[in-house]
Write an enzyme that holds these catalytic residues in place. Structure first.
Site, PDB file in Angstrom:
ATOM      1  N   GLU A  51       0.868  -1.189   0.000  1.00 35.03           N
ATOM      2  CA  GLU A  51       0.000   0.000   0.000  1.00 35.03           C
ATOM      3  C   GLU A  51       0.904   1.237   0.000  1.00 35.03           C
ATOM      4  O   GLU A  51       1.744   1.395   0.893  1.00 35.03           O
ATOM      5  CB  GLU A  51      -0.907   0.025   1.244  1.00 35.03           C
ATOM      6  CG  GLU A  51      -1.873   1.214   1.230  1.00 35.03           C
ATOM      7  CD  GLU A  51      -2.625   1.409   2.546  1.00 35.03           C
ATOM      8  OE1 GLU A  51      -2.395   0.666   3.512  1.00 35.03           O
ATOM      9  OE2 GLU A  51      -3.443   2.352   2.602  1.00 35.03           O
ATOM     10  N   ASP A  76       4.899   4.753   3.590  1.00 41.45           N
ATOM     11  CA  ASP A  76       4.585   6.191   3.651  1.00 41.45           C
ATOM     12  C   ASP A  76       5.880   6.940   3.954  1.00 41.45           C
ATOM     13  O   ASP A  76       6.821   6.367   4.513  1.00 41.45           O
ATOM     14  CB  ASP A  76       3.536   6.488   4.743  1.00 41.45           C
ATOM     15  CG  ASP A  76       2.757   7.777   4.459  1.00 41.45           C
ATOM     16  OD1 ASP A  76       1.586   7.694   4.050  1.00 41.45           O
ATOM     17  OD2 ASP A  76       3.343   8.876   4.630  1.00 41.45           O
ATOM     18  N   ASP A 125      -2.764  12.097  -2.108  1.00 39.06           N
ATOM     19  CA  ASP A 125      -2.881  13.553  -2.237  1.00 39.06           C
ATOM     20  C   ASP A 125      -3.271  13.828  -3.688  1.00 39.06           C
ATOM     21  O   ASP A 125      -2.610  13.343  -4.610  1.00 39.06           O
ATOM     22  CB  ASP A 125      -1.548  14.214  -1.889  1.00 39.06           C
ATOM     23  CG  ASP A 125      -1.174  13.960  -0.430  1.00 39.06           C
ATOM     24  OD1 ASP A 125      -2.095  13.931   0.413  1.00 39.06           O
ATOM     25  OD2 ASP A 125       0.016  13.769  -0.133  1.00 39.06           O
ATOM     26  N   ASP A 160     -11.334   9.911  -3.234  1.00 36.79           N
ATOM     27  CA  ASP A 160     -12.513  10.790  -3.169  1.00 36.79           C
ATOM     28  C   ASP A 160     -12.398  11.863  -4.248  1.00 36.79           C
ATOM     29  O   ASP A 160     -13.338  12.629  -4.459  1.00 36.79           O
ATOM     30  CB  ASP A 160     -12.551  11.503  -1.809  1.00 36.79           C
ATOM     31  CG  ASP A 160     -11.287  12.311  -1.613  1.00 36.79           C
ATOM     32  OD1 ASP A 160     -10.211  11.688  -1.499  1.00 36.79           O
ATOM     33  OD2 ASP A 160     -11.350  13.557  -1.642  1.00 36.79           O
TER      34      ASP A 160
HETATM   35  C1  LIG Z   1      -4.205  11.957   2.067  1.00 34.62           C
HETATM   36  S1  LIG Z   1      -3.087  10.938   2.895  1.00 34.62           S
HETATM   37  C2  LIG Z   1      -3.938   9.352   2.853  1.00 34.62           C
HETATM   38  C3  LIG Z   1      -3.428   8.426   3.922  1.00 34.62           C
HETATM   39  C4  LIG Z   1      -4.167   7.075   4.001  1.00 34.62           C
HETATM   40  N1  LIG Z   1      -3.991   6.294   2.786  1.00 34.62           N
HETATM   41  C5  LIG Z   1      -5.629   7.290   4.267  1.00 34.62           C
HETATM   42  O1  LIG Z   1      -6.422   7.081   3.344  1.00 34.62           O
HETATM   43  O2  LIG Z   1      -5.969   7.660   5.386  1.00 34.62           O
HETATM   44  C6  LIG Z   1      -1.798  10.693   1.703  1.00 34.62           C
HETATM   45  C7  LIG Z   1      -0.588   9.980   2.293  1.00 34.62           C
HETATM   46  O3  LIG Z   1       0.335   9.732   1.255  1.00 34.62           O
HETATM   47  C8  LIG Z   1       1.652   9.970   1.744  1.00 34.62           C
HETATM   48  N2  LIG Z   1       2.472  10.301   0.559  1.00 34.62           N
HETATM   49  C9  LIG Z   1       2.286  11.328  -0.293  1.00 34.62           C
HETATM   50  N3  LIG Z   1       3.216  11.294  -1.266  1.00 34.62           N
HETATM   51  C10 LIG Z   1       3.997  10.210  -1.017  1.00 34.62           C
HETATM   52  C11 LIG Z   1       5.134   9.658  -1.661  1.00 34.62           C
HETATM   53  N4  LIG Z   1       5.648  10.206  -2.775  1.00 34.62           N
HETATM   54  N5  LIG Z   1       5.703   8.558  -1.131  1.00 34.62           N
HETATM   55  C12 LIG Z   1       5.186   7.991  -0.010  1.00 34.62           C
HETATM   56  N6  LIG Z   1       4.112   8.481   0.650  1.00 34.62           N
HETATM   57  C13 LIG Z   1       3.522   9.573   0.144  1.00 34.62           C
HETATM   58  C14 LIG Z   1       1.485  11.122   2.726  1.00 34.62           C
HETATM   59  O4  LIG Z   1       2.532  11.174   3.663  1.00 34.62           O
HETATM   60  C15 LIG Z   1       0.145  10.781   3.364  1.00 34.62           C
HETATM   61  O5  LIG Z   1       0.283  10.009   4.526  1.00 34.62           O
END
Ligand SMILES: C[S@@+](CC[C@H](N)C(=O)[O-])C[C@H]1O[C@@H](n2cnc3c(N)ncnc32)[C@H](O)[C@@H]1O
Length: 222
Positions: A51, A76, A125, A160
């Protein structure tokens, strides 16, 4: 830095199912478990599911409990978020789940060609507007992920963001990837399988706000 965050960073390092590695070391041939996660770490040849952007790890932990015959790794960049999932894995002695703190772009240093059977991208994101090459389903990232997938590996996206979803559908169409399942309003049809019942932190938040959740799965010929 907040005291709690520092405590969580320190605790992460004590967990047997948590991994991080400075880039200087990682870049010299990759992580020692690269190509060996199934045999040396999980000690089973069950499918490996990764994931990406797992946040607090609800999906990785939830799926690990639901599918004891698969192995799960949540990835992450934020160690303080991963701590929540890694703490649960430790407390509940889950043998088929682990966490890696890494940038998605560095994953070929962690996984060998063909090693990963499924990728989940959960509520990434959205990177609106011109930041498209930062999206985890952009050609830039998909080409990175190809390095450790095989021809039948499946990529799943739950989001979303209608913009992110439509962008991903365009990627699938333009590149002639094979669509497996596609739903632009997952909860319009009730279900009691893991796709509906395992919900992440962000998913619960968006559902409370009345947002629609989109889901698509596909695979890429290599
Ligand atoms: C909006 S959050 C969603 C977290 C989780 N999947 C949820 O649905 O609750 C996006 C996550 O992606 C991680 N993230 C963003 N860009 C990333 C990257 N290039 N490599 C690893 N993690 C990343 C961020 O640190 C964050 O925790």
């Amino acid at each position: 830095m907040a005291k709690k965050k520092l405590q969580h960073f320190a605790e992460n390092k004590s967990f047997a199912h948590y991994f991080e590695m400075p880039f200087e070391q990682l870049s010299k041939g990759g992580h020692p478990l690269k190509g060996k996660w199934k045999a040396d770490f999980f000690k089973s040849d069950h499918p490996l599911v990764v994931e990406i952007g797992c946040g607090k790890g609800e999906y990785t932990v939830g799926q690990a409990k639901y599918f004891p015959d698969k192995n799960f790794i949540g990835v992450d960049i934020k160690g303080a978020r991963i701590w929540r999932g890694a703490r649960t894995v430790e407390d509940e002695n889950l043998k088929n789940a682990a966490f890696v703190r890494s940038q998605a772009g560095l994953l070929p240093y962690w996984f060998a060609p063909g090693e990963v059977d499924e990728i989940w991208i959960t509520f990434p994101d959205p990177q609106p507007g011109c930041r498209q090459n930062k999206r985890l389903t952009s050609p830039r990232y998909l080409n990175i992920f190809r390095n450790f997938l095989h021809k039948d590996s499946i990529i799943h996206l739950k989001t979303d963001s209608r913009e992110f979803f439509d962008y991903t559908l365009e990627m699938i169409g333009e590149n002639h990837f094979r669509m497996i399942e596609c739903n632009d309003d997952l909860y319009a049809t009730p279900g009691n399988g893991p796709l509906h019942t395992i919900q992440t932190f962000y998913e619960k938040r968006w559902l409370e706000m009345g947002k629609k959740i989109c889901y698509v799965s596909f695979n890429m010929p290599l």
